[in-house]
Design a protein around this motif. Structure first.
Motif, mmCIF file in Angstrom:
data_model
loop_
_atom_site.group_PDB
_atom_site.id
_atom_site.type_symbol
_atom_site.label_atom_id
_atom_site.label_comp_id
_atom_site.label_asym_id
_atom_site.label_seq_id
_atom_site.Cartn_x
_atom_site.Cartn_y
_atom_site.Cartn_z
ATOM 1 N N LEU A 1 7.230 -6.297 8.968
ATOM 2 C CA LEU A 1 7.275 -4.922 9.447
ATOM 3 C C LEU A 1 8.425 -4.202 8.763
ATOM 4 O O LEU A 1 9.559 -4.692 8.752
ATOM 5 N N LYS A 2 8.137 -3.067 8.193
ATOM 6 C CA LYS A 2 9.148 -2.309 7.465
ATOM 7 C C LYS A 2 10.346 -2.009 8.360
ATOM 8 O O LYS A 2 10.204 -1.494 9.462
ATOM 9 N N ASP B 1 1.599 -2.047 12.324
ATOM 10 C CA ASP B 1 2.079 -0.779 12.880
ATOM 11 C C ASP B 1 1.246 -0.352 14.081
ATOM 12 O O ASP B 1 1.786 0.152 15.080
ATOM 13 N N VAL B 2 -0.069 -0.545 13.983
ATOM 14 C CA VAL B 2 -0.966 -0.161 15.083
ATOM 15 C C VAL B 2 -0.651 -0.972 16.337
ATOM 16 O O VAL B 2 -0.592 -0.429 17.449
ATOM 17 N N GLN C 1 -10.046 -2.006 12.148
ATOM 18 C CA GLN C 1 -9.812 -0.577 12.267
ATOM 19 C C GLN C 1 -10.837 0.094 13.168
ATOM 20 O O GLN C 1 -10.595 1.157 13.726
ATOM 21 N N SER D 1 -2.741 -6.648 7.682
ATOM 22 C CA SER D 1 -2.128 -5.626 6.824
ATOM 23 C C SER D 1 -0.915 -5.016 7.512
ATOM 24 O O SER D 1 -0.764 -5.084 8.738
ATOM 25 N N ASP D 2 -0.059 -4.385 6.716
ATOM 26 C CA ASP D 2 1.105 -3.702 7.288
ATOM 27 C C ASP D 2 0.673 -2.613 8.255
ATOM 28 O O ASP D 2 1.313 -2.386 9.285
ATOM 29 N N ASN D 3 -0.421 -1.939 7.941
ATOM 30 C CA ASN D 3 -0.920 -0.885 8.808
ATOM 31 C C ASN D 3 -1.353 -1.430 10.159
ATOM 32 O O ASN D 3 -1.098 -0.829 11.207
ATOM 33 N N HIS D 4 -1.979 -2.598 10.145
ATOM 34 C CA HIS D 4 -2.415 -3.205 11.403
ATOM 35 C C HIS D 4 -1.228 -3.607 12.269
ATOM 36 O O HIS D 4 -1.275 -3.488 13.496
ATOM 37 N N ASN E 1 3.822 -11.253 9.881
ATOM 38 C CA ASN E 1 3.868 -9.912 10.485
ATOM 39 C C ASN E 1 5.011 -9.081 9.922
ATOM 40 O O ASN E 1 5.793 -8.499 10.682
#
Length: 303
Positions: free
Chosen positions: A116-117, A93-94, A2, A88-91, A114
């Protein structure tokens, strides 16, 4: 991750040694992401990198009408983000947001780590080989065991195979089913195999009958902790005599007990999925990711 910026590097800016080491150290390492695989199948690839090659995402792209877009090369099932720690899911997305800053369109496959929603999952069957042959065989389904009993009546020979013969047979057998795979793609794949062979990573096995006729063949790569079934081909006679069942069973016997994952490289086709699951393989899905930020006049052609 991050606190570290994502860097974009062109192919010529990538340190091959650091890249391959980063892939090897990734908890979700796949052979498709090594330089030798990418250089042959997608020569103009670039990458997103975090830190000193701790997190890597190869980008396979082409250009049309002056617009760069991401695509999935033939013979590369999945790529995406590779990392030495859990992603992570957030990563994810980034990284996907970073793609959109550089490419107007994408149709790519992200690897099994990986998720992804909203991204559709594709089936990929894998089998852990560490338990040993007898334990693995105890999980075979009844119809597979029936077919293997039939092969016991045959005089089959399981042995090494020839790359060029297998590729020619594959092209001949499947050219009408996959006409979009061109001769240049097969030649590029052949070069991948030759590179793998020079690293002692290529495995070719075949099944012949008493007359020496080749009934079934497979090309695999043994790298990054996976034994990946890159392609296989079985003749009409071989199918009627269950030579493909015998081939996979003998491969499992040969490599069982090793800390390897047998990766069947598919499949969403029900019949093929059933065939792989008969060996006790389980689904480890990977993910399709698509976006379209093309100009409106191109969207009329490519929605």
């Amino acid at each position: 991750m991050q606190t570290l910026p994502i860097k974009y590097l062109n192919r010529k800016e990538i340190d091959d040694q650091k890249w391959d080491l980063g892939i090897s150290n990734a908890i979700n390492a796949l052979p498709y992401a090594y330089c030798y695989f990418l250089d042959n199948m997608a020569p103009e690839w670039s990458a997103l990198i975090v830190g000193d090659y701790e997190v890597l995402m190869p980008l396979t792209w082409k250009k049309k009408w002056g617009i760069r877009y991401l695509y999935q090369p033939h013979f590369i099932q999945q790529l995406g983000i590779f990392s030495d720690t859990k992603i992570s899911d957030n990563h994810v997305d980034v990284f996907m947001a970073a793609l959109k800053n550089r490419f107007r369109f994408a149709e790519i496959f992200l690897n099994f780590d990986n998720q992804l929603k909203g991204a559709p999952a594709r089936r990929n069957y894998i089998l852990l080989l560490k338990p040993g042959y007898e334990q693995i065989r105890s999980c075979y389904k009844n119809d597979l065991l029936k077919n293997l009993r039939l092969t016991a009546r045959e005089t089959f020979t399981f042995k090494g195979g020839d790359l060029d013969d297998t590729l020619q047979s594959y092209q001949h057998e499947y050219k009408h089913r996959i006409p979009h795979v061109k001769s240049t793609d097969y030649e590029a794949f052949r070069q991948v195999c030759l590179s793998a062979d020079s690293k002692n990573k290529l495995v070719i096995r075949s099944v012949t009958d008493a007359d020496g006729s080749r009934l079934s063949s497979a090309v695999l790569i043994n790298d990054a902790g996976r034994l990946i079934l890159l392609l296989s081909v079985t003749s009409r006679s071989g199918r009627s005599r269950s030579a493909n069942h015998y081939l996979i069973d003998q491969l499992i016997r040969e490599f069982s007990g090793q800390d390897l994952v047998l990766d069947f490289e598919g499949s969403d086709i029900p019949g093929i999925a059933h065939f792989y699951s008969n060996f006790g393989a389980t689904d480890q899905p990977y993910y399709f990711y698509r976006y379209n930020r093309l100009p409106w006049w191109i969207r009329l052609i490519k929605p």
